[in-house]
Design an enzyme around this catalytic site. Structure first.
Site, PDB file in Angstrom:
ATOM      1  N   ASP A 119    -129.667  26.550  48.303  1.00 21.30           N
ATOM      2  CA  ASP A 119    -128.300  26.018  48.205  1.00 21.30           C
ATOM      3  C   ASP A 119    -128.301  24.651  47.530  1.00 21.30           C
ATOM      4  OD1 ASP A 119    -126.634  28.032  49.607  1.00 21.30           O
ATOM      5  OD2 ASP A 119    -127.977  27.589  51.263  1.00 21.30           O
TER       6      ASP A 119
ATOM      7  N   MET B 225    -123.421  25.158  44.246  1.00 20.10           N
ATOM      8  CA  MET B 225    -122.164  24.608  44.757  1.00 20.10           C
ATOM      9  C   MET B 225    -122.009  23.225  44.137  1.00 20.10           C
ATOM     10  SD  MET B 225    -122.677  25.988  48.629  1.00 20.10           S
ATOM     11  CE  MET B 225    -124.434  26.152  48.381  1.00 20.10           C
TER      12      MET B 225
ATOM     13  N   HIS C 213    -127.928  29.081  44.603  1.00 13.73           N
ATOM     14  CA  HIS C 213    -126.495  29.126  44.863  1.00 13.73           C
ATOM     15  C   HIS C 213    -125.930  27.766  44.463  1.00 13.73           C
ATOM     16  CE1 HIS C 213    -123.141  29.614  48.143  1.00 13.73           C
ATOM     17  NE2 HIS C 213    -122.656  29.505  46.917  1.00 13.73           N
TER      18      HIS C 213
ATOM     19  N   MET D  49    -118.586  34.736  50.046  1.00 13.38           N
ATOM     20  CA  MET D  49    -118.817  33.713  51.070  1.00 13.38           C
ATOM     21  C   MET D  49    -118.090  34.129  52.353  1.00 13.38           C
ATOM     22  SD  MET D  49    -120.844  31.529  49.805  1.00 13.38           S
ATOM     23  CE  MET D  49    -120.845  30.480  51.275  1.00 13.38           C
TER      24      MET D  49
ATOM     25  N   GLY E 115    -129.403  31.560  57.167  1.00 14.24           N
ATOM     26  CA  GLY E 115    -130.129  30.303  57.329  1.00 14.24           C
ATOM     27  C   GLY E 115    -130.505  30.082  58.777  1.00 14.24           C
TER      28      GLY E 115
ATOM     29  N   HIS F 203    -133.108  32.003  49.099  1.00 17.85           N
ATOM     30  CA  HIS F 203    -131.791  31.499  48.720  1.00 17.85           C
ATOM     31  C   HIS F 203    -131.817  29.970  48.815  1.00 17.85           C
ATOM     32  CE1 HIS F 203    -127.323  31.990  48.535  1.00 17.85           C
ATOM     33  NE2 HIS F 203    -127.310  30.907  49.313  1.00 17.85           N
TER      34      HIS F 203
ATOM     35  N   ASP G  86    -122.833  35.556  52.563  1.00 16.57           N
ATOM     36  CA  ASP G  86    -123.469  34.268  52.869  1.00 16.57           C
ATOM     37  C   ASP G  86    -122.616  33.469  53.846  1.00 16.57           C
ATOM     38  OD1 ASP G  86    -124.833  31.867  52.809  1.00 16.57           O
ATOM     39  OD2 ASP G  86    -124.469  31.453  50.684  1.00 16.57           O
ATOM     40  N   GLY G  87    -123.206  33.191  55.020  1.00  9.96           N
ATOM     41  CA  GLY G  87    -122.548  32.323  55.993  1.00  9.96           C
ATOM     42  C   GLY G  87    -122.308  33.016  57.326  1.00  9.96           C
TER      43      GLY G  87
ATOM     44  N   MET H 186    -126.150  21.598  46.288  1.00 10.56           N
ATOM     45  CA  MET H 186    -124.829  20.972  46.529  1.00 10.56           C
ATOM     46  C   MET H 186    -124.800  19.565  45.955  1.00 10.56           C
ATOM     47  SD  MET H 186    -124.389  21.955  50.524  1.00 10.56           S
ATOM     48  CE  MET H 186    -124.745  23.584  51.156  1.00 10.56           C
TER      49      MET H 186
ATOM     50  N   SER I 126    -131.974  31.481  53.690  1.00 13.14           N
ATOM     51  CA  SER I 126    -131.441  30.260  53.085  1.00 13.14           C
ATOM     52  C   SER I 126    -132.202  29.070  53.645  1.00 13.14           C
ATOM     53  CB  SER I 126    -129.945  30.121  53.408  1.00 13.14           C
ATOM     54  OG  SER I 126    -129.545  28.779  53.191  1.00 13.14           O
TER      55      SER I 126
ATOM     56  N   GLY J 176    -120.769  24.788  51.957  1.00 13.66           N
ATOM     57  CA  GLY J 176    -121.037  23.361  52.148  1.00 13.66           C
ATOM     58  C   GLY J 176    -121.960  23.069  53.316  1.00 13.66           C
TER      59      GLY J 176
HETATM   60  C1  DX5 Z   1    -123.361  27.432  53.008  1.00 13.33           C
HETATM   61  C2  DX5 Z   1    -124.549  28.008  52.300  1.00 13.33           C
HETATM   62  C3  DX5 Z   1    -125.298  29.006  53.081  1.00 13.33           C
HETATM   63  C4  DX5 Z   1    -125.877  28.484  54.387  1.00 13.33           C
HETATM   64  C5  DX5 Z   1    -125.812  29.613  55.363  1.00 13.33           C
HETATM   65  O1  DX5 Z   1    -122.597  26.728  52.087  1.00 13.33           O
HETATM   66  O2  DX5 Z   1    -124.154  28.625  51.089  1.00 13.33           O
HETATM   67  O3  DX5 Z   1    -126.316  29.630  52.289  1.00 13.33           O
HETATM   68  O4  DX5 Z   1    -127.196  28.038  54.279  1.00 13.33           O
HETATM   69  O5  DX5 Z   1    -126.214  29.119  56.591  1.00 13.33           O
HETATM   70  P1  DX5 Z   1    -125.995  29.937  57.934  1.00 13.33           P
HETATM   71  O6  DX5 Z   1    -126.758  31.224  57.795  1.00 13.33           O
HETATM   72  O7  DX5 Z   1    -126.552  29.033  58.980  1.00 13.33           O
HETATM   73  O8  DX5 Z   1    -124.527  30.191  58.077  1.00 13.33           O
HETATM   74 ZN    ZN Z   2    -125.638  29.813  49.997  1.00  9.99          ZN
END
Ligand code: DX5
Ligand code: ZN
Length: 254
Positions: A66, A99, A97, A168, A228, A64, A206-207, A68, A39, A173
């Protein structure tokens, strides 16, 4: 050109019965039994090209991204211009992704920018089926994402139509959040549903995924790991961090 077909974006067409065009990019899921999806939210944006190249060198299966909007989640990240730039520097599939509050409005624009897959949230969308089929009609892979408090059962009717499910494991976020262990039973339930209803569908998480939590989610049934901070924020670099994650994930399967 991005945004060229703005006028068409909101037309009330129904793609539900149209053919699903298979994406041309190579989703080589056999390359790794557990796929890694770095990510870029945690990457150094000033060196984004380099960071993606490092992830590719480390054996990333997809990137990936993100997206937002500050409404669906309390944070703003990136949009079509970044996707367009990424498209120029990598051959890896780009999964977006979303959001955002109104995913349908942005599908065409993001598609033209170079997206290969869309992950759309079940929450806040009264017409997930329509969104899924609009994305498919654009020739993209599609996944439905569910937040930690959303039960697995909401996926039952849409599962036959999707290529991926995204569970998730933190509230969306932000990066760098701790993994929510309460999501593990749900991952097991989703795996069971996929095996029964839609074998071959990816189960992505994810997360908070790192070398400690990766074995837990893999044992629960996940086969695609988004990470990430565990990839882009480690002192020994992206390639070493990815190797660590891969070893942890594969140990869980033996
Ligand atoms: C959060 C994102 C994730 C985020 C994960 O809302 O959807 O993709 O980048 O980050 P890490 O791996 O640091 O939890
Ligand atoms: Zn994500």
């Amino acid at each position: 050109m991005i945004g060229a077909s703005v006028g068409n974006r909101l037309r009330r067409s129904d793609h539900a019965n149209g053919p699903s065009i298979v994406t041309k990019r190579n989703w080589d899921m056999d390359k790794h039994a557990v796929a890694l999806a770095p990510s870029i939210l945690a990457a150094d944006f000033a060196r984004l090209g380099e960071q993606v190249a490092a992830a590719e060198q480390g054996g990333a299966d997809r990137i990936h991204v993100d997206i937002m909007d500050g409404h669906f989640v309390p944070n703003i990240s990136m949009g079509a211009p970044i996707v367009q730039s990424l498209r120029r520097v990598t051959r890896l599939p780009l999964e977006l992704h979303l959001m955002i509050s109104d995913p349908d409005f942005f599908l065409e624009q993001l598609s033209e920018a170079g997206s290969d897959a869309f992950l759309v949230h079940w929450e806040g969308n009264n017409h997930v089926h329509r969104t899924v089929h609009r994305a498919k009609a654009l020739g993209k892979r599609v996944g439905v994402a569910i937040n930690p408090a959303t039960p697995a059962i909401v996926l039952e009717e849409i599962l036959p139509d999707v290529d991926q499910v995204l569970v998730m494991t933190v509230n969306p976020g932000f990066g760098h959040q701790p993994f929510l262990h309460t999501t593990l039973p749900k991952i097991r339930r989703v795996r069971q549903m996929i095996n029964e209803i839609r074998p071959g569908c990816d189960l992505e998480v994810d997360g908070g995924i790192d070398a400690t939590t990766a074995p837990l989610v893999v044992r629960a049934g996940a086969n695609v790991l988004v990470a990430g901070s565990a990839i882009f924020c480690e002192g020994d670099g992206v390639v070493a961090a990815m190797q660590r994650l891969r070893v942890a994930a594969h140990q869980a399967m033996t």
